[in-house]
Design an enzyme around this catalytic site. Structure first.
Site, PDB file in Angstrom:
ATOM      1  N   SER A  14      45.991  32.570  42.365  1.00 33.81           N
ATOM      2  CA  SER A  14      45.662  34.005  41.940  1.00 33.81           C
ATOM      3  C   SER A  14      43.710  33.778  42.261  1.00 33.81           C
ATOM      4  O   SER A  14      43.842  33.414  44.088  1.00 33.81           O
ATOM      5  CB  SER A  14      45.960  33.636  40.578  1.00 33.81           C
ATOM      6  OG  SER A  14      44.738  33.978  39.991  1.00 33.81           O
ATOM      7  N   ASP A 158      40.814  39.754  42.769  1.00 37.80           N
ATOM      8  CA  ASP A 158      40.580  37.467  43.291  1.00 37.80           C
ATOM      9  C   ASP A 158      41.870  38.434  44.141  1.00 37.80           C
ATOM     10  O   ASP A 158      42.268  38.909  44.912  1.00 37.80           O
ATOM     11  CB  ASP A 158      40.704  37.581  41.968  1.00 37.80           C
ATOM     12  CG  ASP A 158      42.440  37.588  41.497  1.00 37.80           C
ATOM     13  OD1 ASP A 158      42.825  38.745  42.057  1.00 37.80           O
ATOM     14  OD2 ASP A 158      43.001  37.730  40.784  1.00 37.80           O
ATOM     15  N   ASP A 160      44.853  37.584  44.846  1.00 35.87           N
ATOM     16  CA  ASP A 160      46.378  38.321  44.900  1.00 35.87           C
ATOM     17  C   ASP A 160      46.294  39.518  44.207  1.00 35.87           C
ATOM     18  O   ASP A 160      47.651  39.714  43.797  1.00 35.87           O
ATOM     19  CB  ASP A 160      47.207  36.927  44.101  1.00 35.87           C
ATOM     20  CG  ASP A 160      46.655  36.947  42.725  1.00 35.87           C
ATOM     21  OD1 ASP A 160      45.695  37.504  42.250  1.00 35.87           O
ATOM     22  OD2 ASP A 160      47.620  36.230  42.060  1.00 35.87           O
TER      23      ASP A 160
END
Length: 368
Positions: A14, A158, A160
């Protein structure tokens, strides 16, 4: 969901550094595997080491889903709203060498968007800046580029691609809860006179202005625990048309209650194309209260810290939906353990900035 698969898996850290890499999973439904559901059963199986051998093996099929995904995004967009001339709005996107870059570049080309893209080549080493767009250092290039190109807004992802952080035309970062309020107004427009009030879900760390604006525009605000798995379950339960977290996660009913960076970009382009005012002015009309940025304290005994806070502020209205929330007439705060990092996260909001600063000092003096 689209391919009717039984299980979905993504290898991701993430917004965290690469050494946090792990596996995010969901099963058909969709139901999100997390610490409250699924993971305890998996842990038990591993510790007991009693795995059943299955005679019939599965098969691996390689499939490029990007074209189908782009079609899916555009179909949702055109289904939600009439097509607008998005090309008159200028935007800058910083994909941070994450996964969103490939999608956004192709989407921009397909729709002839007026878009500049920073760091859109995926590279898990993150050579240009860290993967968390909430850290000011990681969006400084985006802010500079927005001003240099005289863009209408900037958008940072971000790594992902499930979180979106917006920058206004002046290069200033916009708090995620104010974006939720802005999008909520868009989704609720034209629905206020209907008998059924559409639900919109928001995380409990959002500003008080979010539920106020949802109600003023004919919606039903639903307060939920922070975290994508919790938010999505609540959204499904109330059949919410939209939802979001202050961290930049935005959830769309038409996208199976999941995030979608491409759809988020298109909706902001549409909102600005339909308004004469710049983004900073639209946000100014929404912002009603004052807060400091999220405070992250690395505390070993986070449960003990929450007990201290509850004792000190016991005269307020207290709930434990997610950590500790205490409300008073002209200010409130939330303190909760992070779901992904070793921090106690604290949010404070008040009617006046001087009051925010006073309560911040008070709380930090108590815990540090």
């Amino acid at each position: 969901k689209n391919y009717k698969a039984s299980l979905g898996v993504i290898i991701t850290a993430s917004h965290n550094p690469p050494n946090y890499n792990g596996i995010k999973q969901l099963v058909r439904g969709p139901k999100y595997i997390c610490g409250d559901w699924g993971l305890p059963e998996i842990k038990k199986l591993v510790l007991e080491n009693k795995f059943e051998l299955i005679a019939k093996r599965g098969k691996i099929v390689k499939k490029n889903i990007i074209l189908d995904y782009l079609k899916h995004i555009i179909n949702i967009y055109r289904g939600l709203t009439k097509y607008a001339d998005l090309r008159k709005i200028k935007a800058v996107v910083d994909a941070g060498n994450g996964m969103a870059g490939e999608i956004i570049k192709r989407l921009a080309k397909k729709l002839s968007l007026n878009l500049s893209c920073l760091y859109c080549q995926p590279d898990g080493r993150f050579p240009n800046h860290g993967p968390n767009p909430l850290i000011p250092e990681n969006i400084k290039d985006l802010r500079k580029t927005v001003i240099k190109k005289k863009a209408d807004f900037g958008l940072a992802f971000d790594s992902d691609g499930d979180r979106t952080i917006f920058i206004d035309e002046k290069g200033e970062q916009i708090s995620g809860d104010l974006i939720i309020a802005l999008f909520a107004k868009h989704f609720l427009r034209g629905r206020a006179l209907k008998r059924v009030r559409p639900s919109i879900v928001y995380s409990l760390t959002c500003s008080k202005s979010v539920p106020e604006i949802i109600q003023e525009n004919g919606g039903q605000p639903i307060r939920a625990r922070t975290g994508h798995s919790f938010m999505k379950e609540v959204a499904k339960k109330y059949q919410a048309i939209f939802g979001g977290e202050i961290s930049g996660h935005l959830y769309f009913q038409d996208n199976f209650y999941a995030e979608c960076g491409g759809l988020t970009l298109l909706l902001m382009l549409k909102i600005l194309s339909e308004n004469e005012e710049p983004l900073s002015f639209l946000i100014k009309k929404i912002k009603r209260y004052y807060r400091v940025g999220e405070i992250n304290l690395e505390i070993k005994d986070r449960a003990g810290a929450i007990k201290k806070l509850a004792k000190k502020y016991q005269n307020g209205q207290i709930d434990y939906l997610d950590g500790l929330t205490v409300k008073f007439k002209n200010w409130w705060f939330n303190a909760r353990p992070s779901n992904t990092e070793p921090f106690l996260r604290i949010v404070i909001e008040a009617d006046f900035m001087t009051l925010v600063q006073k309560r911040k000092k008070e709380i930090l003096d108590l815990l540090t």
